[in-house]
Design a protein around this motif. Structure first.
Motif, PDB file in Angstrom:
ATOM      1  N   SER A  41      -4.979  10.682   1.686  1.00  0.00           N
ATOM      2  CA  SER A  41      -5.030   9.521   2.566  1.00  0.00           C
ATOM      3  C   SER A  41      -4.379   8.314   1.899  1.00  0.00           C
ATOM      4  O   SER A  41      -4.326   8.221   0.675  1.00  0.00           O
ATOM      5  CB  SER A  41      -6.476   9.176   2.913  1.00  0.00           C
ATOM      6  OG  SER A  41      -7.101  10.238   3.609  1.00  0.00           O
TER       7      SER A  41
ATOM      8  N   GLN B 269      -4.669   3.112   8.563  1.00  0.00           N
ATOM      9  CA  GLN B 269      -5.310   4.139   7.756  1.00  0.00           C
ATOM     10  C   GLN B 269      -4.655   5.474   8.091  1.00  0.00           C
ATOM     11  O   GLN B 269      -4.673   5.896   9.242  1.00  0.00           O
ATOM     12  CB  GLN B 269      -6.805   4.200   8.049  1.00  0.00           C
ATOM     13  CG  GLN B 269      -7.541   5.315   7.316  1.00  0.00           C
ATOM     14  CD  GLN B 269      -7.577   5.109   5.823  1.00  0.00           C
ATOM     15  OE1 GLN B 269      -7.765   3.983   5.338  1.00  0.00           O
ATOM     16  NE2 GLN B 269      -7.379   6.176   5.062  1.00  0.00           N
TER      17      GLN B 269
ATOM     18  N   PHE C 282      -4.160   9.054  12.052  1.00  0.00           N
ATOM     19  CA  PHE C 282      -3.959   7.643  11.706  1.00  0.00           C
ATOM     20  C   PHE C 282      -4.873   6.763  12.556  1.00  0.00           C
ATOM     21  O   PHE C 282      -5.160   7.072  13.715  1.00  0.00           O
ATOM     22  CB  PHE C 282      -2.511   7.226  11.965  1.00  0.00           C
ATOM     23  CG  PHE C 282      -1.497   7.816  11.025  1.00  0.00           C
ATOM     24  CD1 PHE C 282      -1.789   8.856  10.163  1.00  0.00           C
ATOM     25  CD2 PHE C 282      -0.200   7.312  11.015  1.00  0.00           C
ATOM     26  CE1 PHE C 282      -0.841   9.393   9.309  1.00  0.00           C
ATOM     27  CE2 PHE C 282       0.769   7.831  10.176  1.00  0.00           C
ATOM     28  CZ  PHE C 282       0.440   8.881   9.323  1.00  0.00           C
ATOM     29  N   THR C 283      -5.292   5.641  11.981  1.00  0.00           N
ATOM     30  CA  THR C 283      -6.099   4.665  12.707  1.00  0.00           C
ATOM     31  C   THR C 283      -5.577   3.265  12.413  1.00  0.00           C
ATOM     32  O   THR C 283      -5.428   2.886  11.249  1.00  0.00           O
ATOM     33  CB  THR C 283      -7.574   4.745  12.303  1.00  0.00           C
ATOM     34  OG1 THR C 283      -8.065   6.072  12.542  1.00  0.00           O
ATOM     35  CG2 THR C 283      -8.406   3.749  13.113  1.00  0.00           C
TER      36      THR C 283
ATOM     37  N   ARG D 296      -3.846   3.874   2.805  1.00  0.00           N
ATOM     38  CA  ARG D 296      -4.097   2.756   3.698  1.00  0.00           C
ATOM     39  C   ARG D 296      -3.024   1.712   3.489  1.00  0.00           C
ATOM     40  O   ARG D 296      -2.768   1.289   2.355  1.00  0.00           O
ATOM     41  CB  ARG D 296      -5.481   2.147   3.447  1.00  0.00           C
ATOM     42  CG  ARG D 296      -5.909   1.119   4.470  1.00  0.00           C
ATOM     43  CD  ARG D 296      -7.333   0.662   4.206  1.00  0.00           C
ATOM     44  NE  ARG D 296      -7.858  -0.222   5.227  1.00  0.00           N
ATOM     45  CZ  ARG D 296      -8.480   0.194   6.331  1.00  0.00           C
ATOM     46  NH1 ARG D 296      -8.672   1.490   6.526  1.00  0.00           N
ATOM     47  NH2 ARG D 296      -8.920  -0.673   7.219  1.00  0.00           N
TER      48      ARG D 296
ATOM     49  N   PRO E  68      -2.098  -2.051   4.311  1.00  0.00           N
ATOM     50  CA  PRO E  68      -2.469  -3.363   4.863  1.00  0.00           C
ATOM     51  C   PRO E  68      -1.216  -4.170   5.212  1.00  0.00           C
ATOM     52  O   PRO E  68      -0.172  -4.020   4.579  1.00  0.00           O
ATOM     53  CB  PRO E  68      -3.217  -4.039   3.704  1.00  0.00           C
ATOM     54  CG  PRO E  68      -3.187  -3.085   2.559  1.00  0.00           C
ATOM     55  CD  PRO E  68      -2.161  -2.044   2.862  1.00  0.00           C
TER      56      PRO E  68
ATOM     57  N   GLY F 104       0.772  -1.230   0.000  1.00  0.00           N
ATOM     58  CA  GLY F 104       0.000   0.000   0.000  1.00  0.00           C
ATOM     59  C   GLY F 104       0.801   1.277   0.000  1.00  0.00           C
ATOM     60  O   GLY F 104       0.224   2.363  -0.062  1.00  0.00           O
TER      61      GLY F 104
ATOM     62  N   ASN G  11      -4.558   9.454   7.264  1.00  0.00           N
ATOM     63  CA  ASN G  11      -5.252  10.601   6.675  1.00  0.00           C
ATOM     64  C   ASN G  11      -4.422  11.870   6.859  1.00  0.00           C
ATOM     65  O   ASN G  11      -3.558  11.937   7.729  1.00  0.00           O
ATOM     66  CB  ASN G  11      -6.618  10.784   7.331  1.00  0.00           C
ATOM     67  CG  ASN G  11      -7.532   9.590   7.133  1.00  0.00           C
ATOM     68  OD1 ASN G  11      -7.454   8.897   6.115  1.00  0.00           O
ATOM     69  ND2 ASN G  11      -8.406   9.347   8.095  1.00  0.00           N
TER      70      ASN G  11
ATOM     71  N   ASP H 240      -4.251  -3.174   9.599  1.00  0.00           N
ATOM     72  CA  ASP H 240      -4.201  -2.068   8.655  1.00  0.00           C
ATOM     73  C   ASP H 240      -3.873  -0.767   9.373  1.00  0.00           C
ATOM     74  O   ASP H 240      -4.224  -0.578  10.540  1.00  0.00           O
ATOM     75  CB  ASP H 240      -5.542  -1.909   7.946  1.00  0.00           C
ATOM     76  CG  ASP H 240      -5.846  -3.065   7.013  1.00  0.00           C
ATOM     77  OD1 ASP H 240      -6.948  -3.083   6.452  1.00  0.00           O
ATOM     78  OD2 ASP H 240      -4.983  -3.959   6.852  1.00  0.00           O
TER      79      ASP H 240
END
Length: 127
Positions: free
Chosen positions: A16, A81, A67-68, A18, A20, A7, A83, A79
């Motif tokens: 953004s 994520q 971030f998440t 992501r 993985p 990714g 942003n 993952d």
């Protein structure tokens, strides 16, 4: 045992992305997972972590609210994520795992705590 990140890429600031990470080779249910990154000329640093069941997460201050981290134990994936990316987020991003059966609710934030590592994926954010 294998962990494979994907990714990464070259993106502009503000977008953004992501990342993985797929884990294989053993059951990962009892493993805490984390993302680290290493920027040019810098040491590898903790970015985000998640405990074995996803009930607890932790983030470094510079990525909080942007971030998440999440995990899917059925798929053995974790993952990240990301942003509102910034140029200072430019780094190689690594996913990592540690057996957390002895301490299932604490997110460890240092590299020696983690037993398994992926090969990394490059994220470059241009201004």
């Amino acid at each position: 045992v294998q962990m494979v990140e994907s990714g990464g890429g070259l993106v502009q600031a503000g977008v953004s992305l992501r990342l993985p990470c797929a884990a294989s080779g053993r059951p990962w249910t009892n493993y805490a997972m984390a993302w680290f990154r290493q920027g040019p000329g810098k040491e590898r640093e903790f970015v985000a972590g998640i405990n074995w069941n996803g009930g607890r997460t932790a983030y470094t201050d510079s990525v909080k609210d942007r971030f998440t981290i999440s995990r899917d134990n059925a798929k053995n994936t974790v993952d990240l994520q990301m942003n509102s990316l910034k140029p200072e987020d430019t780094a190689v991003y690594y996913c990592a795992a540690r057996d957390s059966r002895g301490n299932p609710w604490t997110i460890m934030m240092t590299t020696p705590e983690y037993e398994f590592w992926g090969q990394g994926t490059q994220v470059t954010v241009s201004s």
